[in-house]
Design an enzyme around this catalytic site. Sequence first.
Site, PDB file in Angstrom:
ATOM      1  N   LYS A  90     -27.102 -61.449  73.466  1.00  0.00           N
ATOM      2  CA  LYS A  90     -28.469 -61.373  73.965  1.00  0.00           C
ATOM      3  C   LYS A  90     -29.331 -62.404  73.238  1.00  0.00           C
ATOM      4  CE  LYS A  90     -32.148 -57.887  74.593  1.00  0.00           C
ATOM      5  NZ  LYS A  90     -32.469 -56.456  74.390  1.00  0.00           N
ATOM      6  N   SER A 171     -33.834 -54.523  78.998  1.00  0.00           N
ATOM      7  CA  SER A 171     -34.010 -55.855  78.433  1.00  0.00           C
ATOM      8  C   SER A 171     -32.686 -56.542  78.131  1.00  0.00           C
ATOM      9  CB  SER A 171     -34.878 -55.785  77.162  1.00  0.00           C
ATOM     10  OG  SER A 171     -34.157 -55.320  76.068  1.00  0.00           O
ATOM     11  N   SER A 195     -32.503 -50.197  76.396  1.00  0.00           N
ATOM     12  CA  SER A 195     -32.171 -51.588  76.714  1.00  0.00           C
ATOM     13  C   SER A 195     -30.686 -51.879  76.798  1.00  0.00           C
ATOM     14  CB  SER A 195     -32.810 -52.526  75.680  1.00  0.00           C
ATOM     15  OG  SER A 195     -34.209 -52.424  75.717  1.00  0.00           O
TER      16      SER A 195
END
Length: 841
Positions: A90, A171, A195
């Site tokens: 990420k 996210s 997330s």
Amino acid sequence: METELDFTIEEATIQEIQHAFAEGKLTARQLVDFYLHQIESLNPVLRGVIEVNPDAQQLADQSDREKERSRIGSRLVELGELHGIPVLLKDTIGTNDKLNTTAGSYALLGSKVSRDAGVVARLRKAGAIVLGKTSLSEWYKFRSLSGVPNGWCARAGQGNPYLSSGTPCGSSSGSAISVAANMACVALGSETHSSIICPSDHNSVVGIKPTVGLTSRAGPICRTVSDAVYVLDVIAGLDPSDEATSEAAKFIPEGGYKQFLNENGLNGKRLGIVRHPFVDKMQDTAEFAAFELHLDTFRQRGAEVIDDLKIDHIDTILEPNHSGEISIMMADFKTSINVYLKELEDSPVRSLADVIAFNESNVELEKLTEYDQQTFVAAERTDGLGEHEKAILEKLDNLSKNGFEKLMKDHKLDAMVTPGSRACPVFAIGGYPAITVPAGYENDGMPFGICFGGLKGSTIQDFQTAFHQNKLTSKQLVEFYLNQIQKLNPLLKGIIEVNPDALYLAEKADREKKSNPHGSLSRLHGIPILLKDNIATKDKLNTTAGSFALLGSVVPRDAGVVKKLRKAGAIIIGKASLSEWASFRSLTAPNGWSARGGQGKYPVQNPYVLSADPCGSSSGSAISVASNMVAVSLGTETDGSIICPSGFNAVVGIKPTVCLTSRAGAYMRDSVDAVHVLDAIVGFDYNDAQATRIASKYIPYGGAHNSRLNICRLCTGRLHNNLNLGLDIRQEIFLASEATNGIGYAEKKATWNLTNLTKNGFEKLMTENKLDALVTAGPGVAPVLAIGGFPGITVPAAYDSKGVPVGICFGGLKGSEPKLIEIAYGFEQATKIRKPPTFLP
């Protein structure tokens, strides 16, 4: 796509890939080339990958050379499950290489981090290849909670591999999308609030949200549970740059997590189902029908399903504005992002205010007209964690303890099972772990998952339960604590010496457990215990009171309390540091200082605020329990040596009635554990016969743990322990003692005076007012308890403005331990103040 040796990479697991490596059917370079081709083909539509590592192929070639060097004959030796495996990260996980780390924002494009994130360092050490960075909801969706769609960021866009119109959720969306679409088999996300769980659920992959602090802010996203567990084994552990990992590292099982990959893992588990509001609103959907079928599967596989449970205040928990979670997130975001930006080696922005200004100057680039930055602006107005935010944190803690924790403990659940990601707020506010697994597909093809959430934490009873269920051995427990000591003790200096026979004793305890499978062993059997270095042990350990003068001396026998501990099956893991000679050498020596323990103003460090006074003289015993270098320790007290360090290090300390034990008392993180130890060490000691015979009359039949809980009215105060100690350490007390000549007239008169002060002071107060306990803040009452030989219990009660713990002390008349235990336990359970060490400077 297939390699020339006919190995199918699509949907391959880590284990299958490693097998192909070993059989010569695949190389790391071929694997990286495959994923790069997938990214080139699919990413223009899915936009799951934000940036590819330009060194990926070079790293793959290096991995292949390492494999060749490990070859034995015609076969390769496996170098670890993740060696040669490409991993996507990420775009909030820092890498000190040619990749950017931007949180999806152009504001950080070109910035350079000073070091790899802790999880990245662990991945590289395991031989994994960092393939690139994945897209995300820009700034974790924190730029605007209402304006930015899930998965959108200025640098990428959004997509979903299953349904072009479906939301990717969360996210960490790019990480889930990339794994689902075979652009990688392993990715890392990060989670505060759904997330990882939500995008995994929406993209039919497995996501693990670890206990907060178990990893440095990250969790694995893979296609199978086994792959996710292999990754978790690598990334879990202490990260020196992330203080949150110091406490949660205790939860890592010796031998890792892959030992729990058991096909019969559902058998015997108690699974809780909370229908409102997680299931009720799903009626007449494919997800609802699938969930009910899965519950039947659980039952068929031997699980006990406890249905229709309720979580108190669940509606408040699920609404972040009502719970106050949003306010905390804003204040914490500003603080953490400002710290992060200032630490960057190079960056066009250095604060949240700079990021806001950048966005305002680049309206089109950051799509500010379409997606505002109202949350940024609101966060910038906050001013750290003030009294308002602290009150909210306390509220969230209470919601967790009286909601999810109460549900789990009252019903003795192994996990709560919910459809989808609806329970994420429950796990978020308490820092609890969760795993989501693909569970089915809606009629329109949209995936959904099933989520398993559980508790964190460990006590003596937890250890014994784990022993009984074959989830833990004494050897694994000792190895864990030895590892903790190796990591933390160079800083904290709480332990002066480790028992070289500790592992042997643990193996012996495990053999005894196997030969006695019906559970008749003591609660302390197989539990490692640390002893203050003035408690004698007849073994390979020294007993020196912290002084080199006694180094190498040999005691004639175990101390009475040590005999009792060994008889109960406890393992002596080592000796704790202390104020040399129990603070009786010098009036000017700092608390915790000893020649053997270390030098400096506070050579023994308070794990909450390193510059703060750890108090003494049993400093190391308290520090070691507080920082999870051990679960149980013993100290000694004449005047404040257990009560004071307990309060200053946020642990439970019991100072027994003088002679109820042979000169020792217990330290633990909770009062139940302390009582278990007290039960083991109280009683008659032949080598301390006169005193312990008299005090033995105070021991209640059946032990102190049978106490009932009473309600008492508490009075609170505040003790300020401002010290200005120099380091000119002398031995004036030794010299003054040497100048005495036994117990003469003056000494007898002083003894009579102390007895009179006690009877006409503390005893009179307690009897005339018919009190169960005297309640004080801090250790200031210690001299009162000391001169009369009275018992006291300290329990964590608060933290001052600098983060230093403050304890509350319950003191009583001789033999009043049962009553004090009732009161202390009632207070502890009602307040649950203690939190992990913070290691502040």
